[in-house]
Design an enzyme around this catalytic site. Structure first.
Site, PDB file in Angstrom:
ATOM      1  N   GLU A 329       0.814  -1.216   0.000  1.00  0.00           N
ATOM      2  CA  GLU A 329       0.000   0.000   0.000  1.00  0.00           C
ATOM      3  C   GLU A 329       0.850   1.270   0.000  1.00  0.00           C
ATOM      4  O   GLU A 329       0.677   2.159   0.835  1.00  0.00           O
ATOM      5  CB  GLU A 329      -0.939  -0.009   1.211  1.00  0.00           C
ATOM      6  CG  GLU A 329      -1.925  -1.170   1.205  1.00  0.00           C
ATOM      7  CD  GLU A 329      -2.808  -1.221   2.437  1.00  0.00           C
ATOM      8  OE1 GLU A 329      -3.970  -1.636   2.319  1.00  0.00           O
ATOM      9  OE2 GLU A 329      -2.326  -0.836   3.531  1.00  0.00           O
ATOM     10  N   TYR A 420      -7.680 -13.036   7.358  1.00  0.00           N
ATOM     11  CA  TYR A 420      -7.708 -11.756   8.063  1.00  0.00           C
ATOM     12  C   TYR A 420      -8.724 -11.834   9.199  1.00  0.00           C
ATOM     13  O   TYR A 420      -9.931 -11.906   8.960  1.00  0.00           O
ATOM     14  CB  TYR A 420      -8.032 -10.617   7.096  1.00  0.00           C
ATOM     15  CG  TYR A 420      -6.779 -10.043   6.466  1.00  0.00           C
ATOM     16  CD1 TYR A 420      -5.780 -10.886   5.979  1.00  0.00           C
ATOM     17  CD2 TYR A 420      -6.574  -8.677   6.366  1.00  0.00           C
ATOM     18  CE1 TYR A 420      -4.619 -10.380   5.425  1.00  0.00           C
ATOM     19  CE2 TYR A 420      -5.418  -8.160   5.806  1.00  0.00           C
ATOM     20  CZ  TYR A 420      -4.442  -9.015   5.339  1.00  0.00           C
ATOM     21  OH  TYR A 420      -3.285  -8.506   4.795  1.00  0.00           O
TER      22      TYR A 420
END
Length: 542
Positions: A329, A420
């Site tokens: 990111e 996750y």
């Protein structure tokens, strides 16, 4: 003796239904027989003279002593419970055999690490009260007659913890490691730096702890609500505390992987050292919002000097093979607008800003490799060309992992949809605030880390699986536990047990017993009877 063992094994084959072996992760091979061996009033634990093996024996003795009120004696060689060095190459580094007979319990392994995992199984074969921190009266301390051979499917079985968004105290980090070890996982990925906080002391750069570890406030409720609590927030680990955690993990055969984010997720560092960013005159502040910031490291020589200095101290602290550099990111906005960055792209003959990110990663990889370590990063490090020695964590699905494995790079599979643990695990209306998405226990358990798209040779590069825990909405250790277990228990079985050996219905039955162990350990797992006494952030009524 051979005749006795042959008879016992035959008996086990005949009486395989007599004992339910509620072990998690599920062992490779299990044979059971009618009957059980009982701990004696003065049980002896035999172990080789080697200090590491003696350490495993002492850990077992300590736990038995807590629960039964009588600490077993440790002796060299044979005992009522014996840890024995095996020459069986098929056990590998982490495998073991466990035999429970009328004469006692024997755990055979090639290494002390394998013996440690055999001990975890032995503890799960005993009544759940063995995990009590205080003596429990009226319990029959027995181990069913059983023969187990157990070897893990994957060498990498991990669990990550983000302490940047919400700082977690040392005692909880140790408990986290305890639970990793109980589930036969072997990697603790410690996410230590990010936009919202820098959590590791670096002696050469003291302002990382005086400035970068503090933010003026924290988001309240979900990101979409854009509310803040107005309260300063801070926390960091000293290098002595880091060493304490590493030693604690080593004692439990858990490797600690530090993550130092670069070139994105750099805002906290820039708050202390603005000269490393796009605009040296800008006043940067540690991030208070969740999400991704445009502020990233500018790849000047001064920045590389800073990053290498930081990594030197990190490498000196952490003895494990892997150093995680994030790499995910990283917005390219400031690089596109920077004359320096654009000149560097032309000078180095790079294609674009993605090529510039690859340039940064490759330089860092070269530095880490020169120190005898291996760089690991999120799958964005594939962009612009993968660094030659890099290991990839595939989080944006499995495609990045497939691409890396086809290029003969090692891969840890950790796709968001399965791994996750900040996703909702039940109807959001009934749950405290979470990041979003939906990943329940069954979905985590269903994950298959080795894609069919890979050849047998390429599949060898799939090292294993990891669960990830991002703590934007997890303010407390109790909150973390609620989100992590038992989904992390499911992922532990995915990493250890063969694909053919896994069955969710069977796992669910064993999990009901395992939850009682978690109760004894004081774990606030999802569905635990004590959830209601913990403070969570619940969705506001509309």
């Amino acid at each position: 003796m051979k005749r006795f063992l042959f008879g016992l094994i035959c008996c086990m084959l005949v009486h395989s239904a007599f004992a339910q072996v509620n072990v998690i992760p599920k062992p490779t091979q299990v044979l059971t027989a009618k009957g059980a061996w009982a701990l004696k009033a003065k049980t002896k634990i035999g172990a080789p003279a080697d200090t590491t093996w003696a350490h495993v024996a002492n850990m077992l003795a300590a736990q038995l002593g807590k629960a039964t009120g009588q600490v077993p004696n440790i002796v060299k060689g044979k005992g009522d419970i014996s840890l024995v060095v095996s020459g069986d190459a098929s056990l590998g580094e982490e495998g073991y055999r466990l035999l429970s007979t009328p004469k006692g319990v024997t755990i055979q392994a090639r290494t002390a690490k394998g013996a440690f995992y055999g001990v975890q199984t032995l503890l799960q074969l005993l009544p759940v009260e063995v995990f009590s921190e205080t003596p429990v009266a009226g319990v029959k301390w027995t181990v069913p007659y059983v023969t187990i051979k157990d070897v893990p499917r994957y060498p990498y079985r991990g669990l990550m913890l983000d302490v940047c968004r919400h700082f977690m105290p040392i005692e909880f980090v140790k408990k986290y490691i305890d639970l990793i070890a109980l589930h036969k996982q072997n990697q603790f990925h410690w996410h230590l730096t990010d936009d919202q906080g820098w959590r590791i002391e670096i002696k050469k750069y003291p302002e990382l702890k005086t400035i970068s570890s503090k933010r003026k406030e924290t988001m309240k409720g979900h990101y979409r609500d854009q509310k803040f609590d107005g309260k300063p927030y801070e926390g960091f680990y000293t290098q002595d505390e880091i060493r304490e955690v590493i030693k604690y993990a080593q004692d439990r055969f858990v490797n600690v992987i530090p993550e130092i984010e670069m070139p994105g997720h750099a805002l906290a560092a820039l708050a202390a050292y603005p000269q490393l960013g796009n605009n040296p005159d800008k006043i940067y502040e540690v991030g208070t919002k969740w999400g991704v910031y445009d502020d990233v490291f500018m790849p000047r020589e001064e920045t590389f000097k800073f990053l290498e200095d930081v990594l030197k101290e990190v490498i000196d602290l952490f003895p494990g093979k892997y150093i995680h550099i994030g790499g995910d990111e990283c917005p390219k906005v400031q690089w596109k607008e920077s004359r320096f960055a654009q000149d560097l792209i032309r000078k180095e003959g790079l294609k674009d800003e993605h090529g510039l990110q690859s340039y940064v990663i490759k330089r860092i990889d070269k530095f880490i490799t020169s120190k005898g370590r291996r760089m690991i990063g999120w799958d964005e490090i594939l962009e612009g060309g993968l660094s030659p020695n890099a290991t990839v964590m595939s989080w944006r699905g499995i495609d990045g992992g497939i691409a890396a494995a086809k290029e003969r790079h090692d891969v840890v599979m950790t796709p968001g949809g399965f791994c996750y643990l900040d996703h909702y695990q039940a109807d959001p209306k009934t749950q405290p605030v979470a990041f979003g998405g939906f990943t329940d226990l069954a979905k985590s358990y269903s994950f298959e880390p080795t894609p069919e798209a890979l050849s047998a040779e390429e599949a060898r590069h799939i090292l294993g699986v990891q669960g990830n825990v991002w703590t934007e909405y997890m303010k407390t250790p109790a909150y973390v536990q609620y989100m992590v277990w038992p989904r992390a228990t499911a992922l532990a079985e995915v990493g250890w047990t063969s694909k053919e050996g896994r069955n969710f219905e069977d796992f669910s039955k064993r999990l009901e017993i395992h939850k009682k162990r978690l109760d004894m350990l004081g774990v606030n797992y999802f569905g635990a009877p004590t959830n209601d006494k913990f403070e969570y952030v619940w969705p506001e009524k509309k």
